[in-house]
Design a protein around this motif. Structure first.
Motif, short mmCIF file in Angstrom:
data_model
loop_
_atom_site.label_atom_id
_atom_site.label_comp_id
_atom_site.label_asym_id
_atom_site.label_seq_id
_atom_site.Cartn_x
_atom_site.Cartn_y
_atom_site.Cartn_z
N GLN A 10 -20.74 -2.41 -108.05
CA GLN A 10 -19.92 -2.27 -106.84
C GLN A 10 -20.57 -1.28 -105.87
OE1 GLN A 10 -15.89 -1.04 -107.57
NE2 GLN A 10 -15.12 -1.92 -105.64
N MET A 11 -21.33 -1.83 -104.90
CA MET A 11 -21.96 -1.00 -103.88
C MET A 11 -21.79 -1.69 -102.53
SD MET A 11 -25.55 0.35 -105.58
CE MET A 11 -26.23 -1.30 -105.73
N PRO A 12 -21.72 -0.93 -101.43
CA PRO A 12 -21.56 -1.53 -100.09
C PRO A 12 -22.84 -2.20 -99.63
CG PRO A 12 -21.82 0.85 -99.91
CD PRO A 12 -21.72 0.56 -101.37
N GLU A 13 -22.71 -3.08 -98.65
CA GLU A 13 -23.83 -3.78 -98.01
C GLU A 13 -24.54 -4.74 -98.98
OE1 GLU A 13 -26.43 -1.11 -95.97
OE2 GLU A 13 -24.79 -0.13 -94.88
N MET A 14 -25.19 -4.21 -100.00
CA MET A 14 -25.86 -5.04 -100.99
C MET A 14 -25.35 -4.64 -102.37
SD MET A 14 -29.96 -5.41 -101.89
CE MET A 14 -30.41 -5.81 -100.20
N ASP A 15 -24.55 -5.49 -103.00
CA ASP A 15 -23.99 -5.10 -104.30
C ASP A 15 -25.03 -5.28 -105.41
OD1 ASP A 15 -24.07 -7.78 -105.09
OD2 ASP A 15 -21.97 -8.14 -104.61
N GLY A 16 -24.63 -4.95 -106.63
CA GLY A 16 -25.57 -5.00 -107.74
C GLY A 16 -26.09 -6.40 -108.03
N PHE A 17 -25.23 -7.42 -107.89
CA PHE A 17 -25.66 -8.79 -108.14
C PHE A 17 -26.75 -9.20 -107.14
CE2 PHE A 17 -21.06 -9.33 -109.61
CZ PHE A 17 -21.38 -9.11 -110.94
N GLN A 18 -26.53 -8.88 -105.88
CA GLN A 18 -27.52 -9.22 -104.85
C GLN A 18 -28.83 -8.45 -105.08
OE1 GLN A 18 -24.87 -8.06 -101.63
NE2 GLN A 18 -24.78 -10.18 -100.88
N THR A 19 -28.70 -7.18 -105.44
CA THR A 19 -29.88 -6.36 -105.70
C THR A 19 -30.69 -6.93 -106.86
OG1 THR A 19 -28.69 -4.39 -104.94
CG2 THR A 19 -30.70 -4.04 -106.22
N ALA A 20 -30.00 -7.29 -107.94
CA ALA A 20 -30.69 -7.86 -109.10
C ALA A 20 -31.39 -9.16 -108.73
CB ALA A 20 -29.69 -8.09 -110.24
N SER A 21 -30.72 -9.99 -107.94
CA SER A 21 -31.32 -11.26 -107.52
C SER A 21 -32.60 -11.02 -106.73
CB SER A 21 -30.33 -12.06 -106.67
OG SER A 21 -29.18 -12.41 -107.42
N MET A 22 -32.58 -10.02 -105.84
CA MET A 22 -33.77 -9.70 -105.05
C MET A 22 -34.89 -9.15 -105.93
SD MET A 22 -33.12 -10.63 -101.98
CE MET A 22 -34.38 -9.79 -101.02
N LEU A 23 -34.53 -8.36 -106.94
CA LEU A 23 -35.53 -7.82 -107.86
C LEU A 23 -36.21 -8.94 -108.64
CD1 LEU A 23 -33.56 -4.74 -109.21
CD2 LEU A 23 -35.73 -4.61 -107.98
N LYS A 24 -35.44 -9.94 -109.03
CA LYS A 24 -35.96 -10.99 -109.89
C LYS A 24 -36.86 -11.98 -109.16
CE LYS A 24 -34.29 -9.46 -113.66
NZ LYS A 24 -35.22 -8.91 -114.68
N ILE A 25 -36.80 -12.03 -107.84
CA ILE A 25 -37.67 -12.96 -107.11
C ILE A 25 -38.97 -12.30 -106.66
CG2 ILE A 25 -35.72 -14.35 -106.32
CD1 ILE A 25 -36.02 -13.05 -103.56
N ARG A 26 -39.10 -11.00 -106.90
CA ARG A 26 -40.34 -10.30 -106.54
C ARG A 26 -41.26 -10.23 -107.76
NH1 ARG A 26 -36.78 -8.45 -102.80
NH2 ARG A 26 -37.59 -7.52 -100.87
N LYS A 27 -42.52 -10.54 -107.54
CA LYS A 27 -43.48 -10.58 -108.64
C LYS A 27 -43.60 -9.23 -109.33
CE LYS A 27 -48.25 -11.88 -109.69
NZ LYS A 27 -49.54 -12.40 -109.13
N LYS A 28 -43.59 -8.15 -108.56
CA LYS A 28 -43.80 -6.81 -109.14
C LYS A 28 -42.59 -6.31 -109.92
CE LYS A 28 -45.97 -3.58 -107.02
NZ LYS A 28 -46.39 -2.54 -106.04
N THR A 29 -41.41 -6.87 -109.67
CA THR A 29 -40.20 -6.31 -110.27
C THR A 29 -39.43 -7.31 -111.14
OG1 THR A 29 -38.90 -6.87 -108.30
CG2 THR A 29 -39.91 -4.69 -108.37
N LYS A 30 -39.87 -8.56 -111.20
CA LYS A 30 -39.06 -9.60 -111.85
C LYS A 30 -38.89 -9.39 -113.35
CE LYS A 30 -42.96 -12.85 -112.41
NZ LYS A 30 -42.90 -12.96 -113.88
N ASP A 31 -39.79 -8.65 -113.99
CA ASP A 31 -39.72 -8.47 -115.44
C ASP A 31 -39.06 -7.16 -115.87
OD1 ASP A 31 -41.01 -10.93 -115.97
OD2 ASP A 31 -42.97 -10.01 -115.61
N ILE A 32 -38.58 -6.37 -114.91
CA ILE A 32 -37.93 -5.10 -115.27
C ILE A 32 -36.53 -5.40 -115.80
CG2 ILE A 32 -37.19 -2.84 -114.47
CD1 ILE A 32 -39.16 -3.07 -112.16
N PRO A 33 -36.20 -4.97 -117.03
CA PRO A 33 -34.85 -5.21 -117.55
C PRO A 33 -33.80 -4.40 -116.77
CG PRO A 33 -36.12 -3.86 -119.08
CD PRO A 33 -37.07 -4.31 -118.03
N ILE A 34 -32.62 -4.99 -116.59
CA ILE A 34 -31.54 -4.38 -115.81
C ILE A 34 -30.28 -4.28 -116.67
CG2 ILE A 34 -30.02 -4.64 -113.80
CD1 ILE A 34 -32.28 -6.30 -112.48
#
Length: 281
Positions: A61-85
């Motif tokens: 629960q965060m304003p503007e970009m919540d955790g679900f959106q943040t995780a989705s953005m992390l997973k589509i980036r090559k450098k961050t897609k494999d970081i466990p959340i």
């Protein structure tokens, strides 16, 4: 005793108090490097900028970009897609939201208020898995390095044998074109290897019997297909200056996985001084 020195943990929460609580809890049990973000965008920036983030603890629960959106953005980036959340949430407690968390790439979904022991155990579990994976990778890399060194040593050994062997060695393609030659062959024929690669075996070789000239290579292929090797043939090399060098000759077929001849290996021993040169008789 604190563990996991060298690991990097990113904690994300829009409340400074929650970040302080998480940092204090982790530092009490672990010797890890901690990075903090107060928004989804800041978390993305840190994860991309800082190399080697090992784990992210992410508030939902965060304003503007919540955790679900943040995780989705992390997973589509090559450098961050494999970081466990690991998701933390006080509001989104239903099974539907937990399933959504796993769908966007979370490895765990924990509910607030945080159970300190549970969270530390979760973090420890993922760090142990990462540690084990790195150890396995180091072992694998060591084995690959050792095997590469063994192959390089074997290749060098074979190259030395070919270079310093007394017999001439020619490697032919199935049509009879010369693809490579060792130094002994170059000396015997008085050609450079580069010059030999532009010639055919018929340019530098003749059978002992004149009537076989011109048809011998087809006969070779037929015999090699049947037997795979022909040895101890009396023949002559034709040197660059036209000299006939008496040789004892052997040829072997190299076949590909389909059973077709891919190369022909020819080995010739200079018999000058061992047999009578018919041309000089």
């Amino acid at each position: 005793m604190k563990r996991y020195s060298g690991f990097k943990l990113l904690i994300v929460d829009d409340h400074e108090h929650n970040l302080f609580t998480l940092r204090t809890l982790v530092e009490r049990h672990m010797d890890v490097e901690i990075f903090e973000a107060t928004s989804g965008q800041q978390a993305l920036d840190i994860a991309v900028k800082v190399p080697g983030i090992d784990l992210i603890i992410l508030d939902v629960q965060m304003p503007e970009m919540d955790g679900f959106q943040t995780a989705s953005m992390l997973k589509i980036r090559k450098k961050t897609k494999d970081i466990p959340i690991i998701f933390l949430t006080a509001a989104f407690k239903t099974e539907e939201f937990q399933q959504k968390g796993y769908e966007v790439g979370a490895v765990d979904y924990l509910l607030k208020p945080i159970d300190d022991n549970q969270l530390i155990n979760k973090i420890s579990t993922y760090f142990r898995l990462i540690e084990k994976e790195r150890q396995l990778n180091r072992v694998l890399e060591q084995k690959v390095a050792e095997r590469t060194a063994e192959l390089a040593a074997a290749k060098l050994h074979l190259e030395n044998i070919i270079t310093y062997m007394g017999e001439a060695l020619l490697v032919l393609n199935p049509e009879g074109g010369i693809e490579s030659a060792n130094p002994a062959a170059c000396r015997m024929l008085d050609y450079t290897e580069s010059d030999l690669r532009s010639l055919w075996i018929s340019d530098v070789f003749e059978e002992a019997e004149e009537e076989q000239a011109g048809a011998f290579f087809g006969t070779w292929l037929e015999a090699l297909i049947r037997t795979g090797a022909i040895s101890r043939i009396e023949a002559r090399f034709i040197a660059k200056d036209g000299r006939r060098v008496p040789i004892l000759f052997a040829r072997t077929a190299v076949k590909d996985q389909d059973g077709k001849i891919s190369h022909i290996i020819c080995i010739a021993k200079d018999m000058t001084g061992y047999i009578r040169d018919e041309d000089a008789a």
